[in-house]
Scaffold this motif. Structure first.
Motif, PDB file in Angstrom:
ATOM      1  N   LYS A   1       3.038   3.846   6.124  1.00 34.12           N
ATOM      2  CA  LYS A   1       2.478   3.954   5.176  1.00 34.12           C
ATOM      3  C   LYS A   1       3.739   2.935   3.625  1.00 34.12           C
ATOM      4  CE  LYS A   1      -0.122   7.625   5.604  1.00 34.12           C
ATOM      5  NZ  LYS A   1      -0.870   9.224   5.132  1.00 34.12           N
ATOM      6  N   GLU A   2       4.393   2.292   4.760  1.00 36.90           N
ATOM      7  CA  GLU A   2       5.717   1.973   3.473  1.00 36.90           C
ATOM      8  C   GLU A   2       5.100   1.005   2.827  1.00 36.90           C
ATOM      9  OE1 GLU A   2       9.357  -1.643   4.351  1.00 36.90           O
ATOM     10  OE2 GLU A   2       8.005  -0.067   5.891  1.00 36.90           O
TER      11      GLU A   2
ATOM     12  N   VAL B   1      -3.969  -2.870   2.549  1.00 40.16           N
ATOM     13  CA  VAL B   1      -4.596  -1.347   2.041  1.00 40.16           C
ATOM     14  C   VAL B   1      -4.316  -1.117   3.221  1.00 40.16           C
ATOM     15  CG1 VAL B   1      -6.453  -0.845   0.880  1.00 40.16           C
ATOM     16  CG2 VAL B   1      -6.281  -3.314   0.266  1.00 40.16           C
ATOM     17  N   GLY B   2      -3.718  -0.144   2.519  1.00 39.71           N
ATOM     18  CA  GLY B   2      -3.442   1.611   3.585  1.00 39.71           C
ATOM     19  C   GLY B   2      -4.734   2.553   3.822  1.00 39.71           C
ATOM     20  N   ASP B   3      -5.601   2.388   1.868  1.00 35.19           N
ATOM     21  CA  ASP B   3      -6.542   3.422   1.797  1.00 35.19           C
ATOM     22  C   ASP B   3      -7.228   3.432   0.203  1.00 35.19           C
ATOM     23  OD1 ASP B   3      -7.690   6.429   2.629  1.00 35.19           O
ATOM     24  OD2 ASP B   3      -7.051   6.670   0.190  1.00 35.19           O
ATOM     25  N   PHE B   4      -8.580   3.427   0.139  1.00 34.63           N
ATOM     26  CA  PHE B   4      -9.525   3.425  -0.315  1.00 34.63           C
ATOM     27  C   PHE B   4      -9.785   4.880  -1.406  1.00 34.63           C
ATOM     28  CE2 PHE B   4     -13.756   3.403  -2.576  1.00 34.63           C
ATOM     29  CZ  PHE B   4     -13.338   2.442  -3.728  1.00 34.63           C
ATOM     30  N   SER B   5     -10.269   4.988  -2.136  1.00 38.24           N
ATOM     31  CA  SER B   5     -10.626   6.819  -2.828  1.00 38.24           C
ATOM     32  C   SER B   5     -11.302   6.152  -4.591  1.00 38.24           C
ATOM     33  CB  SER B   5      -9.787   8.393  -2.616  1.00 38.24           C
ATOM     34  OG  SER B   5      -8.727   7.453  -3.663  1.00 38.24           O
TER      35      SER B   5
ATOM     36  N   GLY C   1     -14.489   0.151  -0.185  1.00 42.64           N
ATOM     37  CA  GLY C   1     -14.440   0.914   1.358  1.00 42.64           C
ATOM     38  C   GLY C   1     -13.814  -0.065   1.861  1.00 42.64           C
ATOM     39  N   ALA C   2     -14.569  -1.190   2.275  1.00 42.09           N
ATOM     40  CA  ALA C   2     -14.741  -2.233   3.477  1.00 42.09           C
ATOM     41  C   ALA C   2     -13.212  -2.850   3.030  1.00 42.09           C
ATOM     42  CB  ALA C   2     -15.901  -2.778   3.509  1.00 42.09           C
ATOM     43  N   LEU C   3     -12.285  -2.418   2.022  1.00 48.65           N
ATOM     44  CA  LEU C   3     -11.226  -4.001   2.199  1.00 48.65           C
ATOM     45  C   LEU C   3     -10.714  -2.729   2.574  1.00 48.65           C
ATOM     46  CD1 LEU C   3     -11.202  -4.514  -1.506  1.00 48.65           C
ATOM     47  CD2 LEU C   3     -12.065  -5.499   0.076  1.00 48.65           C
ATOM     48  N   THR C   4     -10.492  -1.360   3.642  1.00 51.44           N
ATOM     49  CA  THR C   4      -9.068  -0.982   3.854  1.00 51.44           C
ATOM     50  C   THR C   4      -8.622  -1.347   4.769  1.00 51.44           C
ATOM     51  OG1 THR C   4     -11.149   0.379   4.750  1.00 51.44           O
ATOM     52  CG2 THR C   4      -9.891   1.312   2.882  1.00 51.44           C
ATOM     53  N   ASP C   5     -10.012  -2.526   5.343  1.00 47.59           N
ATOM     54  CA  ASP C   5      -9.497  -2.870   6.614  1.00 47.59           C
ATOM     55  C   ASP C   5      -8.241  -4.546   6.725  1.00 47.59           C
ATOM     56  OD1 ASP C   5     -10.404  -5.146   5.557  1.00 47.59           O
ATOM     57  OD2 ASP C   5     -12.430  -5.616   7.674  1.00 47.59           O
ATOM     58  N   HIS C   6      -8.174  -4.669   5.660  1.00 43.24           N
ATOM     59  CA  HIS C   6      -7.038  -5.615   5.182  1.00 43.24           C
ATOM     60  C   HIS C   6      -5.507  -5.576   5.224  1.00 43.24           C
ATOM     61  CE1 HIS C   6      -5.065  -8.631   2.792  1.00 43.24           C
ATOM     62  NE2 HIS C   6      -5.573  -9.035   2.651  1.00 43.24           N
ATOM     63  N   PRO C   7      -4.622  -6.348   5.853  1.00 44.89           N
ATOM     64  CA  PRO C   7      -3.543  -5.680   5.971  1.00 44.89           C
ATOM     65  C   PRO C   7      -2.890  -5.404   4.599  1.00 44.89           C
ATOM     66  CG  PRO C   7      -4.077  -7.968   6.914  1.00 44.89           C
ATOM     67  CD  PRO C   7      -4.620  -7.567   6.152  1.00 44.89           C
TER      68      PRO C   7
ATOM     69  N   ILE D   1     -15.350   4.731  -9.991  1.00 48.51           N
ATOM     70  CA  ILE D   1     -13.997   5.073 -10.939  1.00 48.51           C
ATOM     71  C   ILE D   1     -13.147   4.934  -9.062  1.00 48.51           C
ATOM     72  CG2 ILE D   1     -14.171   7.366 -11.178  1.00 48.51           C
ATOM     73  CD1 ILE D   1     -11.264   6.621 -13.161  1.00 48.51           C
ATOM     74  N   GLY D   2     -12.473   4.663  -8.568  1.00 46.12           N
ATOM     75  CA  GLY D   2     -11.722   4.133  -7.957  1.00 46.12           C
ATOM     76  C   GLY D   2     -10.047   3.907  -7.586  1.00 46.12           C
ATOM     77  N   GLY D   3      -9.221   3.648  -6.017  1.00 42.24           N
ATOM     78  CA  GLY D   3      -7.971   3.359  -6.217  1.00 42.24           C
ATOM     79  C   GLY D   3      -8.555   2.819  -5.276  1.00 42.24           C
ATOM     80  N   LEU D   4      -6.635   1.778  -3.936  1.00 41.79           N
ATOM     81  CA  LEU D   4      -7.076   0.917  -3.327  1.00 41.79           C
ATOM     82  C   LEU D   4      -5.275   1.288  -3.220  1.00 41.79           C
ATOM     83  CD1 LEU D   4      -8.613  -2.473  -3.206  1.00 41.79           C
ATOM     84  CD2 LEU D   4      -9.102  -0.725  -1.817  1.00 41.79           C
ATOM     85  N   GLU D   5      -5.282   1.278  -2.363  1.00 43.23           N
ATOM     86  CA  GLU D   5      -3.953   1.806  -1.672  1.00 43.23           C
ATOM     87  C   GLU D   5      -3.391   0.840  -0.869  1.00 43.23           C
ATOM     88  OE1 GLU D   5      -0.764   4.933  -2.528  1.00 43.23           O
ATOM     89  OE2 GLU D   5      -2.541   5.889  -2.240  1.00 43.23           O
ATOM     90  N   LEU D   6      -2.218   0.029  -1.630  1.00 47.02           N
ATOM     91  CA  LEU D   6      -1.390  -0.481  -1.148  1.00 47.02           C
ATOM     92  C   LEU D   6      -0.483  -0.538  -0.214  1.00 47.02           C
ATOM     93  CD1 LEU D   6      -1.256  -3.004  -4.189  1.00 47.02           C
ATOM     94  CD2 LEU D   6      -3.233  -3.049  -2.631  1.00 47.02           C
TER      95      LEU D   6
END
Length: 458
Positions: free
Chosen positions: A393-394, A372-376, A364-370, A381-386
């Motif tokens: 959210k483009e 990454v938009g979201d983590f759930s 979840g901390a990776l959501t601060d990366h340019p 099990i989980g996924g990063l939204e790019l």
């Protein structure tokens, strides 16, 4: 084109093997990655490179990649009874024991277990059972099946029709008629401005109801769903989703089939994803972690309602005419049963619950990366939204090849990822430790940094 010596495994692979989910022509140029060994959650190739596999192979290597204990069970089973079928009243101890154990573990009351060989076979069989059930009720017109966009349920002609991903259909003349698709529950991408998760879930349930009504409820047979949507990139449902969906299914007498092929046996922090989300399915398909991927085995669990239809149809037609040669194989069922014993001995669910906070926090901390938009996520099990732009959210345009770049840099960082569209899906072996999760996240951040340095310069 890369050249390999004629007797190398690479050259022999290129000459003889057609790989699934692989660009056939490009493979002739690139050749395979030849894996030669493993240690826990790490695998190594023939060049000596070691990789942390963040996807447990194909979501399945729950105990890692080697097990002396399971190897011995398979060896002993093969020496005792290397094969026998379970057709026409035949049986054997491992098939009986495994079936009893699955019924004991079932998240809701189930009546019988139908053993199969793969997740695709289990879901394909469950489709046949749905149709069989409605024929037994005198309602053969109740045949249409809904699944969710972005879902994956298998690779047979029927289960790929359940799979709501157009690229899986292209060139095959699929999907078959009667397989219908409703909304993917991606709250991050599809919620309206200011819409709560509960309201979003209600809107999706309302859409499903409208679709059922448009098709005529007397023609709709079943709804297929995995608790966490693997094919959509390890996407957990929004709050209240399954409760609202199940209310619609109950209203129109539509069966629910839970595809637990990915989520079953601990992945969501409970033995079943159905337990995590309060699902009440009529049938459950399971595979993958059932044998920790060490043997090809799967199962369909069916409730009494479905089973009684099988009994009636057996009376009508003389038998339940369905089965696969290797279904209930004594070696496979022996290994699966021992796998379940291992889970109990290691207190698998407690282990997952202890690692889950680290998994969710570190990724979840990776959501601060340019990028990454979201983590759930939930459990392990989980996924990063790019994204290209966090505010809008483009997505990155396809010509950038973001997924390929991430895969390349991840491997350079000793990390194997599963990239699904705009998401990176994480489902590491369930034996992963908190420290290994931190290492996974460290390698992931290094990968994202390297990719961002490339694409931001474009």
């Amino acid at each position: 084109m890369t050249h390999f010596s004629a007797n190398s495994p690479h050259a022999r692979d290129i000459a003889s093997v057609l790989h699934p989910q692989t660009h056939a022509g490009r493979h002739q140029e690139l050749g395979p990655t030849i894996m030669t060994g493993a240690d826990g959650i790490f695998v190594r190739d023939d060049a000596g490179n070691v990789f942390l596999d963040a996807g447990a192979g194909l979501w399945c290597a729950s105990l890692g990649y080697n097990s002396e204990r399971l190897a011995k069970v398979a060896y002993d089973a093969m020496r005792t009874l290397g094969y026998y079928q379970i057709f026409r009243h035949a049986s054997h101890g491992p098939a009986i024991d495994l079936s009893e154990k699955l019924l004991e573990l079932a998240p809701v009351p189930m009546s019988k277990v139908l053993l199969q060989c793969s997740g695709s076979e289990a879901n394909d069989t469950a489709v046949k059972l749905v149709w069989y059930y409605w024929h037994a009720q005198g309602k053969p017109e109740k045949r249409k099946i809904f699944s969710r966009r972005g879902s994956y349920h298998g690779s047979t002609c029927v289960t790929i029709s359940l799979t709501a991903k157009p690229d899986y259909h292209a060139g095959f003349g699929l999907p078959f008629d009667g397989f219908l698709h409703t909304d993917c529950p991606n709250y991050y991408r599809d919620a309206l401005p200011g819409e709560t998760e509960e309201a979003f879930s209600q809107r999706l349930a309302d859409t499903l109801e409208a679709q059922i009504m448009a098709e005529d409820p007397e023609t709709v047979a079943a709804f297929w769903c995995d608790p966490v949507q693997g094919g959509a990139g390890a996407l957990p449902p929004p709050r209240g989703y399954f409760q609202k969906i199940q209310a619609v299914l109950k209203k129109y007498d539509v069966l629910m089939v839970a595809d637990e092929v990915i989520c079953g046996f601990g992945r969501t922090g409970a033995m079943w994803g159905c337990e995590t989300y309060g699902m009440q399915p009529d049938m459950i398909s399971c595979a993958k972690a059932l044998s920790a991927a060490m043997q090809p085995v799967s199962a369909v669990l069916l409730n009494e309602r479905i089973y009684q239809a099988v009994v009636r149809q057996s009376d009508k037609y003389g038998a339940f005419i369905h089965g696969y040669t290797y279904a209930g194989h004594p070696v496979c069922t022996s290994v699966a049963l021992e796998t379940l014993r291992i889970y109990e001995e290691m207190d698998l669910i407690d282990h997952i619950k202890s690692v889950e906070p680290v998994f969710l926090r570190e990724l979840g901390a990776l959501t601060d990366h340019p990028l990454v938009g979201d983590f759930s996520g939930v459990g392990l099990i989980g996924g990063l939204e790019l994204v290209r732009d966090k505010a809008t959210k483009e997505n990155w345009p396809g010509e950038v090849g973001l997924g390929a770049r991430i895969d390349q840099h991840a491997r350079a960082n000793g990390l194997i990822l599963r990239i699904v569209g705009n998401r990176i899906a994480f489902s590491p072996p369930l034996i992963i430790t908190a420290e290994e999760v931190r290492e996974l996240a460290r390698r992931m951040r290094a990968t994202l940094d390297a990719v961002y340095a490339e694409v931001s310069a474009l």
